[in-house]
Design a protein around this motif. Sequence first.
Motif, PDB file in Angstrom:
ATOM      1  N   UNK B  25     -70.893  21.820-123.362  1.00  0.00           N
ATOM      2  CA  UNK B  25     -72.151  21.318-122.517  1.00  0.00           C
ATOM      3  C   UNK B  25     -72.954  20.187-123.097  1.00  0.00           C
ATOM      4  N   UNK B  26     -73.980  19.719-122.604  1.00  0.00           N
ATOM      5  CA  UNK B  26     -74.792  18.729-123.254  1.00  0.00           C
ATOM      6  C   UNK B  26     -75.801  19.568-124.208  1.00  0.00           C
ATOM      7  N   UNK B  27     -75.858  19.090-125.259  1.00  0.00           N
ATOM      8  CA  UNK B  27     -76.891  19.949-126.119  1.00  0.00           C
ATOM      9  C   UNK B  27     -78.085  20.338-125.795  1.00  0.00           C
ATOM     10  N   UNK B  28     -78.355  21.676-125.585  1.00  0.00           N
ATOM     11  CA  UNK B  28     -79.630  22.487-125.192  1.00  0.00           C
ATOM     12  C   UNK B  28     -79.224  23.023-123.713  1.00  0.00           C
ATOM     13  N   UNK B  29     -78.298  22.781-123.046  1.00  0.00           N
ATOM     14  CA  UNK B  29     -77.936  23.313-121.812  1.00  0.00           C
ATOM     15  C   UNK B  29     -77.125  24.688-121.981  1.00  0.00           C
ATOM     16  N   UNK B  30     -77.641  25.557-121.460  1.00  0.00           N
ATOM     17  CA  UNK B  30     -77.161  27.001-121.545  1.00  0.00           C
ATOM     18  C   UNK B  30     -76.361  27.547-120.358  1.00  0.00           C
ATOM     19  N   UNK B  31     -76.387  26.492-119.124  1.00  0.00           N
ATOM     20  CA  UNK B  31     -75.442  26.825-117.981  1.00  0.00           C
ATOM     21  C   UNK B  31     -74.306  26.184-117.891  1.00  0.00           C
ATOM     22  N   UNK B  32     -73.197  26.667-117.746  1.00  0.00           N
ATOM     23  CA  UNK B  32     -71.820  25.893-117.495  1.00  0.00           C
ATOM     24  C   UNK B  32     -71.206  26.477-116.354  1.00  0.00           C
ATOM     25  N   UNK B  33     -70.677  25.532-115.346  1.00  0.00           N
ATOM     26  CA  UNK B  33     -70.049  25.713-114.327  1.00  0.00           C
ATOM     27  C   UNK B  33     -68.702  25.159-114.224  1.00  0.00           C
ATOM     28  N   UNK B  34     -67.593  25.834-113.697  1.00  0.00           N
ATOM     29  CA  UNK B  34     -66.387  25.071-113.504  1.00  0.00           C
ATOM     30  C   UNK B  34     -65.913  24.877-111.974  1.00  0.00           C
ATOM     31  N   UNK B  35     -65.299  23.711-111.711  1.00  0.00           N
ATOM     32  CA  UNK B  35     -65.014  23.360-110.511  1.00  0.00           C
ATOM     33  C   UNK B  35     -63.572  22.878-110.511  1.00  0.00           C
ATOM     34  N   UNK B  36     -62.746  22.977-109.178  1.00  0.00           N
ATOM     35  CA  UNK B  36     -61.192  22.679-109.376  1.00  0.00           C
ATOM     36  C   UNK B  36     -61.342  21.451-108.208  1.00  0.00           C
ATOM     37  N   UNK B  37     -60.777  20.281-108.448  1.00  0.00           N
ATOM     38  CA  UNK B  37     -60.799  19.235-107.658  1.00  0.00           C
ATOM     39  C   UNK B  37     -59.520  18.857-107.127  1.00  0.00           C
ATOM     40  N   UNK B  38     -59.010  19.041-105.846  1.00  0.00           N
ATOM     41  CA  UNK B  38     -57.878  18.615-105.333  1.00  0.00           C
ATOM     42  C   UNK B  38     -57.824  17.608-104.207  1.00  0.00           C
ATOM     43  N   UNK B  40     -56.736  17.798-101.159  1.00  0.00           N
ATOM     44  CA  UNK B  40     -56.925  18.238 -99.917  1.00  0.00           C
ATOM     45  C   UNK B  40     -58.060  19.045 -99.648  1.00  0.00           C
ATOM     46  N   UNK B  41     -58.706  20.083-100.859  1.00  0.00           N
ATOM     47  CA  UNK B  41     -59.760  20.747-100.805  1.00  0.00           C
ATOM     48  C   UNK B  41     -61.005  20.316-101.245  1.00  0.00           C
ATOM     49  N   UNK B  42     -60.988  19.259-102.099  1.00  0.00           N
ATOM     50  CA  UNK B  42     -62.277  18.637-102.786  1.00  0.00           C
ATOM     51  C   UNK B  42     -62.527  19.407-103.682  1.00  0.00           C
ATOM     52  N   UNK B  43     -63.704  19.473-104.253  1.00  0.00           N
ATOM     53  CA  UNK B  43     -64.373  20.183-105.346  1.00  0.00           C
ATOM     54  C   UNK B  43     -64.727  21.423-104.916  1.00  0.00           C
ATOM     55  N   UNK B  44     -64.238  22.617-105.479  1.00  0.00           N
ATOM     56  CA  UNK B  44     -64.378  23.927-105.320  1.00  0.00           C
ATOM     57  C   UNK B  44     -64.852  24.581-106.445  1.00  0.00           C
ATOM     58  N   UNK B  45     -66.025  25.556-106.382  1.00  0.00           N
ATOM     59  CA  UNK B  45     -66.372  26.173-107.229  1.00  0.00           C
ATOM     60  C   UNK B  45     -65.595  27.389-107.849  1.00  0.00           C
ATOM     61  N   UNK B  46     -65.542  27.573-109.321  1.00  0.00           N
ATOM     62  CA  UNK B  46     -64.495  28.339-109.943  1.00  0.00           C
ATOM     63  C   UNK B  46     -65.380  29.484-110.290  1.00  0.00           C
ATOM     64  N   UNK B  47     -66.407  29.086-111.253  1.00  0.00           N
ATOM     65  CA  UNK B  47     -67.318  30.085-111.697  1.00  0.00           C
ATOM     66  C   UNK B  47     -68.465  29.547-112.513  1.00  0.00           C
ATOM     67  N   UNK B  48     -69.114  30.407-112.965  1.00  0.00           N
ATOM     68  CA  UNK B  48     -70.602  29.845-113.578  1.00  0.00           C
ATOM     69  C   UNK B  48     -70.975  30.943-114.656  1.00  0.00           C
ATOM     70  N   UNK B  49     -71.450  30.390-115.976  1.00  0.00           N
ATOM     71  CA  UNK B  49     -71.920  31.075-116.798  1.00  0.00           C
ATOM     72  C   UNK B  49     -73.153  30.710-117.490  1.00  0.00           C
ATOM     73  N   UNK B  50     -73.843  31.809-117.875  1.00  0.00           N
ATOM     74  CA  UNK B  50     -75.136  31.454-118.423  1.00  0.00           C
ATOM     75  C   UNK B  50     -75.403  32.634-119.546  1.00  0.00           C
ATOM     76  N   UNK B  51     -75.896  32.097-120.669  1.00  0.00           N
ATOM     77  CA  UNK B  51     -75.675  32.901-121.881  1.00  0.00           C
ATOM     78  C   UNK B  51     -74.679  34.073-121.889  1.00  0.00           C
TER      79      UNK B  51
END
Lengths: 112, 115
Positions: B25-38, B40-51
């Motif tokens: 992540x960007x330096x200092x950012x503590x939250x990271x999310x993942x998405x899958x883009x296809x 047909x379905x566009x951008x779909x949320x996979x999961x999110x992490x914090x600390x």
Amino acid sequence: EDQVTQSPEALRLQEGESSSLNCSYTVSGLRGLFWYRQDPGKGPEFLFTLYSAGEEKEKERLKATLTKKESFLHITAPKPEDSATYLCAVQGTQGGSEKLVFGKGTKLTVNP
Amino acid sequence: KAGVTQTPRYLIKTRGQQVTLSCSPISGHRSVSWYQQTPGQGLQFLFEYFSETQRNKGNFPGRFSGRQFSNSRSEMNVSTLELGDSALYLCASSSWGSLRYNEQFFGPGTRLTVL
């Protein structure tokens, strides 16, 4: 369930021909509405966040507005370099999550 | 300030294999999310992490998993790959902590092709 619908799916404009993209949404408590620009093969590039109805934000030829049910991205006098897919996403207030729910996007082509 | 980086940028795998994708992540950012883009379905949320904790998970099968390290870097893993897993996998980071400053900034993505 949060939902986002963008229209039109595709839009072709001549250089200098202004237009608007629409983003309709349903969300159980809006924390923020986001606009992104995505070029082919690249990740989405952040443009704006809108937080409450009536809010407006501008950046160069782009202006985003927000109501309780929809958002518009107005493009004034577009140039060919504005060609991209524009994505709208909402973030709800449930659960303290940062999850974004995206629309399918509007593919904009600006011809010289 | 460096943006979100993802490695590798391209991957070709065969069905049944597993894959690990990385995100810084960007330096200092503590939250990271993942998405899958296809397409047909566009951008779909996979999961999110914090600390280092998973805060939310999307509607994907258990073959998709992730983790976050103490330096906020994150990895996602897909086991027993299927053809339908071919997609652009995007990572986004944000400076969680302020209600207003929750813009998510995306990396360039990892293009996964499953043959």
